[in-house]
Design a protein around this motif. Structure first.
Motif, short mmCIF file in Angstrom:
data_model
loop_
_atom_site.label_atom_id
_atom_site.label_comp_id
_atom_site.label_asym_id
_atom_site.label_seq_id
_atom_site.Cartn_x
_atom_site.Cartn_y
_atom_site.Cartn_z
N ILE A 96 22.31 2.46 61.29
CA ILE A 96 23.46 2.73 62.15
C ILE A 96 24.73 2.41 61.38
CG2 ILE A 96 24.62 2.12 64.30
CD1 ILE A 96 21.85 1.44 65.44
N LYS A 97 25.47 3.45 61.07
CA LYS A 97 26.76 3.29 60.38
C LYS A 97 27.87 3.48 61.40
CE LYS A 97 24.99 5.11 56.03
NZ LYS A 97 25.06 6.23 55.06
N PRO A 98 28.95 2.70 61.30
CA PRO A 98 30.05 2.82 62.27
C PRO A 98 30.59 4.25 62.35
CG PRO A 98 30.37 0.91 60.85
CD PRO A 98 29.21 1.67 60.30
N GLY A 99 30.69 4.74 63.57
CA GLY A 99 31.25 6.08 63.78
C GLY A 99 30.30 7.22 63.49
N GLU A 100 29.05 6.93 63.15
CA GLU A 100 28.08 7.97 62.84
C GLU A 100 26.86 7.84 63.74
OE1 GLU A 100 27.02 8.28 58.71
OE2 GLU A 100 29.05 7.85 58.05
N GLN A 101 26.10 8.90 63.80
CA GLN A 101 24.87 8.89 64.58
C GLN A 101 23.78 8.14 63.81
OE1 GLN A 101 23.53 12.82 65.56
NE2 GLN A 101 22.14 12.09 67.16
N ALA A 102 22.87 7.47 64.53
CA ALA A 102 21.78 6.74 63.88
C ALA A 102 20.94 7.71 63.06
CB ALA A 102 20.92 6.05 64.94
N GLU A 103 20.58 7.26 61.85
CA GLU A 103 19.81 8.11 60.93
C GLU A 103 18.46 7.46 60.63
OE1 GLU A 103 20.10 9.44 56.28
OE2 GLU A 103 21.95 9.24 57.40
N PRO A 104 17.35 8.18 60.84
CA PRO A 104 16.03 7.62 60.51
C PRO A 104 15.91 7.34 59.01
CG PRO A 104 15.81 9.65 61.78
CD PRO A 104 17.25 9.53 61.39
N VAL A 105 15.39 6.16 58.69
CA VAL A 105 15.21 5.77 57.29
C VAL A 105 13.74 5.72 56.94
CG1 VAL A 105 15.61 3.90 55.64
CG2 VAL A 105 17.36 4.44 57.31
N PHE A 106 12.92 5.24 57.87
CA PHE A 106 11.48 5.09 57.61
C PHE A 106 10.74 5.11 58.93
CE2 PHE A 106 7.63 2.55 57.24
CZ PHE A 106 7.04 3.08 56.11
N SER A 107 9.56 5.71 58.92
CA SER A 107 8.66 5.65 60.06
C SER A 107 7.24 5.78 59.52
CB SER A 107 8.94 6.80 61.04
OG SER A 107 8.05 6.74 62.14
N GLY A 108 6.45 4.72 59.67
CA GLY A 108 5.08 4.78 59.16
C GLY A 108 4.45 3.42 59.02
N TRP A 109 3.25 3.42 58.47
CA TRP A 109 2.49 2.19 58.24
C TRP A 109 2.89 1.57 56.92
CZ3 TRP A 109 -0.44 -0.06 61.85
CH2 TRP A 109 -0.89 0.72 62.93
N MET A 110 3.09 0.26 56.93
CA MET A 110 3.29 -0.52 55.70
C MET A 110 2.13 -1.50 55.60
SD MET A 110 7.25 -1.59 55.32
CE MET A 110 8.55 -0.40 55.16
N PHE A 111 1.62 -1.67 54.39
CA PHE A 111 0.46 -2.53 54.16
C PHE A 111 0.89 -3.79 53.40
CE2 PHE A 111 -0.90 1.84 54.44
CZ PHE A 111 -1.92 1.77 55.37
N ALA A 112 0.46 -4.94 53.89
CA ALA A 112 0.86 -6.21 53.27
C ALA A 112 0.34 -6.32 51.83
CB ALA A 112 0.35 -7.38 54.11
N SER A 113 -0.87 -5.84 51.58
CA SER A 113 -1.46 -5.99 50.25
C SER A 113 -0.93 -4.97 49.24
CB SER A 113 -2.98 -5.87 50.32
OG SER A 113 -3.35 -4.54 50.67
N SER A 114 -0.32 -3.90 49.73
CA SER A 114 0.18 -2.84 48.84
C SER A 114 1.55 -2.36 49.30
CB SER A 114 -0.80 -1.66 48.84
OG SER A 114 -2.08 -2.07 48.48
N PRO A 115 2.59 -3.17 49.15
CA PRO A 115 3.91 -2.79 49.67
C PRO A 115 4.47 -1.51 49.07
CG PRO A 115 4.01 -4.90 48.49
CD PRO A 115 2.59 -4.48 48.53
N ALA A 116 4.11 -1.19 47.83
CA ALA A 116 4.65 0.01 47.19
C ALA A 116 3.96 1.28 47.66
CB ALA A 116 4.53 -0.11 45.67
N LEU A 117 2.81 1.15 48.30
CA LEU A 117 2.05 2.32 48.74
C LEU A 117 2.83 3.14 49.75
CD1 LEU A 117 -0.65 3.81 48.60
CD2 LEU A 117 -1.41 2.41 50.50
N SER A 118 3.49 2.50 50.66
CA SER A 118 4.28 3.18 51.69
C SER A 118 5.59 2.42 51.84
CB SER A 118 3.50 3.22 53.01
OG SER A 118 4.24 3.85 54.00
#
Length: 135
Positions: A96-118
């Motif tokens: 959320i940037k001031p004066g702008e509409q909310a922009e999706p950055v990420f949506s998905g599964w993140m894995f603790a053992s493999s942070p770089a995977l997703s």
């Protein structure tokens, strides 16, 4: 990218993980249906400009702020105790940037053992999963 594109990318990643050769997949042996649902996740965030990290616990359905990001936890699952340790969290992150509409950055599964995977790709912030939590 819009939210639909992120969801498609996440679904494709999840499907690809099912067919990885042994030894290349994250450290989960249980199928997603066998994983245990947990009510919260422990996350860590990094502000790349100030080099400050913050660790916080977020409940399923809750939204937390990290700078201009809004992080919503949709699910957190972990392997049963008899399986190799693994935690996975489904996160939705918008900026959320001031004066702008909310922009999706990420949506998905993140894995603790493999942070770089997703990983979430953002110029200022990094977010990763440390594990599931009881509260």
């Amino acid at each position: 990218m819009d939210l639909m594109m992120f969801q498609l990318r996440s679904a494709a990643l999840a499907a690809a993980l099912l067919f990885l050769p042994t030894g290349l997949s994250p450290a989960f042996a249980a199928t997603p249906d066998e994983m245990i649902n947990r009510p919260a996740a422990k996350l860590q965030g990094l502000d790349k400009i100030t080099a400050r990290t913050s660790t916080f616990t977020i409940k399923v359905g809750e939204t937390r702020a990290l700078g201009s990001l809004r992080i919503t936890l949709r699910a957190c699952r972990e392997n049963p105790p008899i399986e190799p340790p693994e935690s996975a969290a489904f996160l939705e992150v918008v900026e959320i940037k001031p004066g702008e509409q909310a922009e999706p950055v990420f949506s998905g599964w993140m894995f603790a053992s493999s942070p770089a995977l997703s990983a979430m790709e953002h110029a200022i912030y990094d977010v990763w999963v440390l594990g599931c939590a009881e509260q």
